[in-house]
Write a protein that holds these residues in place. Structure first.
Motif, short mmCIF file in Angstrom:
data_model
loop_
_atom_site.label_atom_id
_atom_site.label_comp_id
_atom_site.label_asym_id
_atom_site.label_seq_id
_atom_site.Cartn_x
_atom_site.Cartn_y
_atom_site.Cartn_z
N ALA A 10 0.82 -1.22 0.00
CA ALA A 10 0.00 0.00 0.00
C ALA A 10 0.85 1.25 0.00
O ALA A 10 0.60 2.19 -0.76
CB ALA A 10 -0.93 0.00 1.21
N LEU A 11 1.88 1.29 0.84
CA LEU A 11 2.72 2.48 0.89
C LEU A 11 3.51 2.65 -0.39
O LEU A 11 3.67 3.75 -0.89
CB LEU A 11 3.65 2.45 2.09
CG LEU A 11 4.43 3.74 2.33
CD1 LEU A 11 3.47 4.91 2.57
CD2 LEU A 11 5.36 3.60 3.50
N ALA A 12 3.98 1.55 -0.96
CA ALA A 12 4.73 1.64 -2.21
C ALA A 12 3.83 2.18 -3.31
O ALA A 12 4.23 3.06 -4.08
CB ALA A 12 5.27 0.27 -2.60
N LEU A 13 2.62 1.66 -3.41
CA LEU A 13 1.70 2.16 -4.43
C LEU A 13 1.35 3.62 -4.19
O LEU A 13 1.20 4.39 -5.13
CB LEU A 13 0.42 1.32 -4.44
CG LEU A 13 0.56 -0.09 -4.98
CD1 LEU A 13 -0.74 -0.86 -4.77
CD2 LEU A 13 0.95 -0.07 -6.44
N GLY A 28 12.74 6.82 -9.43
CA GLY A 28 12.47 5.39 -9.39
C GLY A 28 12.72 4.79 -8.02
O GLY A 28 12.11 3.79 -7.65
N SER A 29 13.60 5.39 -7.24
CA SER A 29 13.91 4.86 -5.91
C SER A 29 12.81 5.16 -4.89
O SER A 29 12.84 4.63 -3.78
CB SER A 29 15.23 5.46 -5.42
OG SER A 29 15.11 6.87 -5.28
N HIS A 30 11.83 5.97 -5.27
CA HIS A 30 10.77 6.37 -4.34
C HIS A 30 10.00 5.16 -3.80
O HIS A 30 9.68 5.10 -2.62
CB HIS A 30 9.83 7.34 -5.05
CG HIS A 30 9.10 8.26 -4.14
ND1 HIS A 30 9.71 9.29 -3.48
CD2 HIS A 30 7.81 8.28 -3.77
CE1 HIS A 30 8.81 9.93 -2.75
NE2 HIS A 30 7.66 9.34 -2.89
N ALA A 31 9.73 4.18 -4.67
CA ALA A 31 8.99 2.99 -4.25
C ALA A 31 9.80 2.19 -3.25
O ALA A 31 9.25 1.71 -2.24
CB ALA A 31 8.66 2.12 -5.47
N GLN A 32 11.09 2.05 -3.48
CA GLN A 32 11.93 1.30 -2.56
C GLN A 32 12.01 2.00 -1.21
O GLN A 32 11.99 1.37 -0.17
CB GLN A 32 13.33 1.09 -3.14
CG GLN A 32 14.21 0.22 -2.28
CD GLN A 32 13.65 -1.18 -2.09
OE1 GLN A 32 13.21 -1.82 -3.04
NE2 GLN A 32 13.64 -1.67 -0.85
N VAL A 33 12.10 3.32 -1.22
CA VAL A 33 12.15 4.08 0.03
C VAL A 33 10.87 3.86 0.83
O VAL A 33 10.90 3.67 2.04
CB VAL A 33 12.38 5.59 -0.23
CG1 VAL A 33 12.26 6.41 1.04
CG2 VAL A 33 13.75 5.81 -0.87
N ARG A 35 8.89 1.20 0.76
CA ARG A 35 8.93 -0.15 1.34
C ARG A 35 9.90 -0.19 2.52
O ARG A 35 9.60 -0.76 3.56
CB ARG A 35 9.34 -1.16 0.27
CG ARG A 35 8.24 -1.43 -0.75
CD ARG A 35 8.61 -2.56 -1.68
NE ARG A 35 9.76 -2.27 -2.52
CZ ARG A 35 9.71 -1.68 -3.70
NH1 ARG A 35 8.54 -1.31 -4.20
NH2 ARG A 35 10.81 -1.46 -4.39
N ASP A 36 11.05 0.43 2.34
CA ASP A 36 12.05 0.46 3.42
C ASP A 36 11.50 1.15 4.67
O ASP A 36 11.76 0.71 5.79
CB ASP A 36 13.32 1.18 2.97
CG ASP A 36 14.09 0.40 1.91
OD1 ASP A 36 13.80 -0.79 1.68
OD2 ASP A 36 14.99 1.01 1.28
N ASN A 37 10.74 2.22 4.48
CA ASN A 37 10.18 2.94 5.62
C ASN A 37 9.26 2.06 6.45
O ASN A 37 9.30 2.08 7.68
CB ASN A 37 9.44 4.20 5.17
CG ASN A 37 10.37 5.31 4.76
OD1 ASN A 37 11.56 5.27 5.02
ND2 ASN A 37 9.82 6.31 4.10
N LEU A 38 8.43 1.28 5.78
CA LEU A 38 7.54 0.40 6.52
C LEU A 38 8.30 -0.74 7.20
O LEU A 38 7.96 -1.13 8.32
CB LEU A 38 6.45 -0.16 5.61
CG LEU A 38 5.29 0.81 5.38
CD1 LEU A 38 4.32 0.26 4.35
CD2 LEU A 38 4.56 1.12 6.67
N GLY A 112 14.61 8.24 5.09
CA GLY A 112 13.68 7.87 4.04
C GLY A 112 12.55 8.87 3.88
O GLY A 112 12.19 9.26 2.76
N LEU A 113 11.99 9.30 5.00
CA LEU A 113 10.92 10.31 4.94
C LEU A 113 11.45 11.61 4.34
O LEU A 113 10.76 12.25 3.53
CB LEU A 113 10.35 10.56 6.34
CG LEU A 113 9.52 9.43 6.94
CD1 LEU A 113 9.28 9.67 8.42
CD2 LEU A 113 8.20 9.26 6.19
#
Length: 196
Positions: A10-13, A28-33, A35-38, A112-113
């Motif tokens: 959900a957060l990645a989307l 492009g790294s936004h999605a990985q960040v 996921r990493d945050n969660l 990440g935030l």
């Protein structure tokens, strides 16, 4: 880990969508960040939530404002997402939060935030035009600010106890995950997926 997978998705989307309708593209790294945050929020767990049942509180995340169609424009949705990330960052960037959690995952989450906020700021500035900022403190964005004020008051009332911080950690995970309706406002066309 099985419980974290839906939250990560959900957060990645929510935050990785290149802003086709926003007029800019998130890195492009936004999605990985996201996921990493969660994952980092999950790692910050210090005690079982079951030990903190008496400290539970419904902070009333303004879900209805986000789902009620008040965020028709991608710029408004991005501004609300930005406010959510900013308030989370502010809450986690205090001396008391530093005392509540292990330094490594907390530092990683803050970083990440911060990266996500920088990317959203760049998109909002680009979408609004050179040198202008999209208005962010109206309606739903203001509700997000009040929601986090309630969290701060709760922490103070609970004496910043370990249980209070655990409840807040879970609430932050819930808020970041349940705001996935913002992705609809930031949705892109299939042809825009490869655009920078």
């Amino acid at each position: 880990m099985a419980l974290l997978r839906p939250l990560l998705t959900a957060l990645a989307l929510l935050t990785c969508r290149p802003g086709g309708s926003l007029g800019c593209a998130l890195p492009g790294s936004h999605a990985q960040v996201s996921r990493d945050n969660l994952v980092l929020l999950g790692q910050m767990r210090r005690l079982s939530p079951f030990l903190c049942l008496r400290a539970r509180k419904d902070f009333r995340f303004p879900r209805e404002m986000l789902e009620g169609g008040q965020l028709r424009e991608a710029q408004a949705a991005a501004a609300v997402l930005r406010e959510l990330l900013q308030q989370t960052f502010n809450l986690l960037h205090t001396e008391r939060s530093s005392a509540a959690w292990s330094p490594a995952p907390l530092h990683g989450l803050r970083s990440g935030l911060h990266r996500q906020l920088e990317a959203l700021d760049a998109c909002l500035v680009q979408a609004a035009g050179e040198g202008e900022r999209a208005p962010g403190m109206q309606g739903p964005a203001l509700a997000i600010k009040r929601y986090f004020q309630d969290i701060r008051v709760y922490l103070e009332d609970e004496g910043y106890s370990d249980c209070a911080w655990e409840i807040v950690r879970l609430e932050i995970m819930r808020a970041l995950s349940s705001s996935a309706t913002l992705q609809d406002s930031l949705a892109i066309k299939d042809g825009d997926l490869g655009s920078p």
